[in-house]
Design an enzyme around this catalytic site. Structure first.
Site, PDB file in Angstrom:
ATOM      1  N   SER A   1      15.326   2.161  11.717  1.00  0.00           N
ATOM      2  CA  SER A   1      15.640   1.815  10.326  1.00  0.00           C
ATOM      3  C   SER A   1      15.114   2.903   9.385  1.00  0.00           C
ATOM      4  CB  SER A   1      14.972   0.490   9.940  1.00  0.00           C
ATOM      5  OG  SER A   1      15.769  -0.601  10.319  1.00  0.00           O
TER       6      SER A   1
ATOM      7  N   LYS B   1       9.289  -9.472   4.738  1.00  0.00           N
ATOM      8  CA  LYS B   1      10.208 -10.200   5.621  1.00  0.00           C
ATOM      9  C   LYS B   1      10.950 -11.222   4.799  1.00  0.00           C
ATOM     10  CE  LYS B   1      11.149 -10.377  10.107  1.00  0.00           C
ATOM     11  NZ  LYS B   1      10.856  -9.353  11.121  1.00  0.00           N
TER      12      LYS B   1
ATOM     13  N   LYS C   1       2.951  -3.084  11.993  1.00  0.00           N
ATOM     14  CA  LYS C   1       3.934  -2.376  12.811  1.00  0.00           C
ATOM     15  C   LYS C   1       4.264  -1.012  12.187  1.00  0.00           C
ATOM     16  CE  LYS C   1       7.125  -5.404  13.951  1.00  0.00           C
ATOM     17  NZ  LYS C   1       8.400  -6.169  14.028  1.00  0.00           N
TER      18      LYS C   1
ATOM     19  N   HIS D   1       0.840  -1.208   0.000  1.00  0.00           N
ATOM     20  CA  HIS D   1       0.000   0.000   0.000  1.00  0.00           C
ATOM     21  C   HIS D   1       0.866   1.245   0.000  1.00  0.00           C
ATOM     22  CE1 HIS D   1       0.926  -0.729   4.213  1.00  0.00           C
ATOM     23  NE2 HIS D   1       0.696   0.537   4.436  1.00  0.00           N
TER      24      HIS D   1
HETATM   25  N1  GLU Z   1      13.616  -7.194  12.064  1.00  0.00           N
HETATM   26  C1  GLU Z   1      13.098  -6.073  12.752  1.00  0.00           C
HETATM   27  C2  GLU Z   1      11.601  -6.240  13.000  1.00  0.00           C
HETATM   28  O1  GLU Z   1      11.098  -7.332  13.065  1.00  0.00           O
HETATM   29  C3  GLU Z   1      13.446  -4.761  12.077  1.00  0.00           C
HETATM   30  C4  GLU Z   1      12.892  -4.576  10.697  1.00  0.00           C
HETATM   31  C5  GLU Z   1      13.447  -3.351   9.986  1.00  0.00           C
HETATM   32  O2  GLU Z   1      14.178  -2.578  10.588  1.00  0.00           O
HETATM   33  O3  GLU Z   1      13.132  -3.208   8.802  1.00  0.00           O
HETATM   34  O4  GLU Z   1      10.894  -5.309  13.229  1.00  0.00           O
END
Ligand code: GLU
Length: 477
Positions: A365, A108, A96, A67
């Site tokens: 990040s 992911k 998130k 999106h």
């Molecule tokens: N692996 C981390 C998470 O599960 C960070 C993901 C990121 O920084 O893109 O949120």
């Protein structure tokens, strides 16, 4: 995925939680399904010549929702990685990012590998090849898909990915923004390594700013003196435990690790414990506390706050009823299954959910990605100017005190603290704190504001789904 019978898989668990929230919304027909499903999962099997033979590895990159782009989410190295898990984690990334207003869709990645069985050099070869496979399909790209560290990966792997991308895209001026969680000398940002643990601390600090919320967990007062059980002293668990014990006065009474648990009712020395684990590979025989061989049972220990900071599914239908902690904060992704969530909710346990609690990592990040795209470190332009303006005030105050009959002096340490302009680390922490506070407020409004919402997880999902739905609607989907 936990191998507990009768328990939904990790992905089903996330979907069930999503459904609970979506049922309380009135989304346009079909949009609920569009948001819930995972857009695509790419599976790659590739060979690497190591130790005189070719080893075949299986990896995944899953894109849950586009999106908004790029999509974002870590890459996990673990022998248990599978498609179901990667898709569940990608979905959680969507919610998130929406909750903390990081402008990304969810993604992911995972590689089925036990990183401890390979040397640093071998891991570099494997990572480089995995990255190559993803880059050539735009599954790693500054504008489309930006990975980061997750379980089993560190800034070392991120540096290899960034380098591989740069080799394959020599003229891309934004190459560094293709991945986050890089070492500082490879385009990383201050405070990224500690970010997820720091976010857990800020989340708890924010929760304890609201006595009525604390009362819902049948607790009172501040974080000071609270007894905490931490499961998993990896990057996230370690930093959360360290900050909570050294800065907020919490007592980390139990730490659960792979080989058992360690207990000290007066509070464990987290830095010393981490050193011991690094040297000895576990908590057994550690002189800092009492050893318990059955680590899983320690999840049920008497405490104020339980922090699962390792794998998904550790609190499930088999042990949920026995969990005594009145407050759980999910530093890991998916540590509480949907079945356990029902049991705990009915018991009145307050859960600060993963989609909020561990969002500190992706938040920082986001800052790193912005830094890479703007090609300048945060604070570089403002710091000395800020200091100069503060100096003016201090000079003026000192002049007034000298020239007038009022006899006062600045308190010791004030001048030094006040005069120091913010560097990148201070700015990152400030941005992270602000993000965690704002996201909590948005969940809290729903938690207190709607009678049909009795838990923070559903509240968090409601906020996120609504934001994702608006993004899709605005795009005309
Ligand atoms: N692996 C981390 C998470 O599960 C960070 C993901 C990121 O920084 O893109 O949120």
């Amino acid at each position: 995925m936990t191998a507990v019978t009768g328990e939904p898989s990790f992905r089903q668990s996330v979907d069930l939680m999503f459904n609970r929230a979506a049922a309380l919304m009135s989304l346009p027909p079909g949009l609920e399904e569009k948001i819930r499903v995972c857009n695509a999962t790419y599976t790659v099997r590739f060979g690497v010549r190591l130790r005189g033979e070719i080893h075949t590895f299986t990896g995944y990159r899953s894109v849950h929702s586009e999106h908004t782009e790029p999509v974002k989410g870590g890459i996990r190295y673990a022998p248990s990685v599978n498609q179901d898990e990667v898709e569940a984690l990608a979905a959680l990334m969507t919610y998130k990012c929406a909750l903390v207003e990081a402008p990304f869709g969810g993604s992911k990645g995972g590689l089925c590998i036990d990183p401890r069985q390979w040397t640093e050099e071998e891991l570099e070869k494997i990572t480089r090849r995995f990255a190559y496979e993803l880059i050539k399909r735009d599954l790693i790209h500054p504008a489309q898909n930006v990975p980061a560290p997750d379980m089993g990966t560190t800034e070392r792997e991120m540096a290899v990915i960034a380098d591989q991308y740069a080799r394959m895209n020599t003229a891309d001026i934004n190459a560094r923004a293709c991945v986050t969680g890089k070492p500082i000398h490879a385009g990383g940002i201050q405070g990224r390594v500690e970010a997820t643990g720091r976010g857990v601390q800020y989340a708890l600090q924010e929760f304890f700013r609201h006595p009525e919320d604390v009362a819902r967990a049948k607790l009172s007062g501040t974080l000071d003196g609270k007894r905490v059980v931490v499961q998993g002293l990896g990057n996230v668990g370690y930093h959360a435990a360290l900050f909570l014990s050294t800065e907020d006065g919490c007592k980390i009474t139990h730490v659960i690790e792979r080989d058992g648990a360690i207990e000290n009712p007066d509070g464990l020395d987290i830095a010393a414990l981490r050193d011991w684990i690094v040297q000895h590979g576990g908590v057994k025989d550690c002189p800092l506390g009492t050893y318990h061989a059955d680590g899983a049972r320690v999840l049920e220990a008497e405490c104020d706050i339980l922090i699962p900071a390792a794998l998904e599914g550790v609190i499930n239908m088999h042990n949920a009823a026995a969990i005594k902690a009145p407050l759980i904060i999910e530093a890991a992704n998916g540590p509480v299954t949907a079945g356990a969530d029902d049991i705990l909710r009915h018991k009145g346990t307050v859960i600060i959910p993963d989609l909020y609690a561990n969002a500190g990592g992706v938040t920082v990040s986001y800052f790193e990605w912005v830094k890479n795209l703007s090609h300048i470190r945060f604070g570089r332009m403002q710091r000395r100017q800020e200091e100069a303006r503060h100096q003016l005030i201090v000079d003026e105050l000192e002049r007034i005190s000298r020239d007038s009959s009022i006899n006062w002096t600045l308190s010791p340490g004030f001048k030094q603290k006040y005069l120091r302009g913010a560097g990148e680390l201070e700015l990152v922490r400030s941005g992270l704190d602000d993000t965690m506070r704002a996201a909590y407020q948005s969940m809290r409004e729903v938690w207190w504001g709607r009678e049909d919402v009795t838990d923070l997880r559903t509240a968090g999902f409601l906020v996120s789904i609504d934001r994702v739905a608006r993004a899709y609607t605005a795009k005309g989907i």
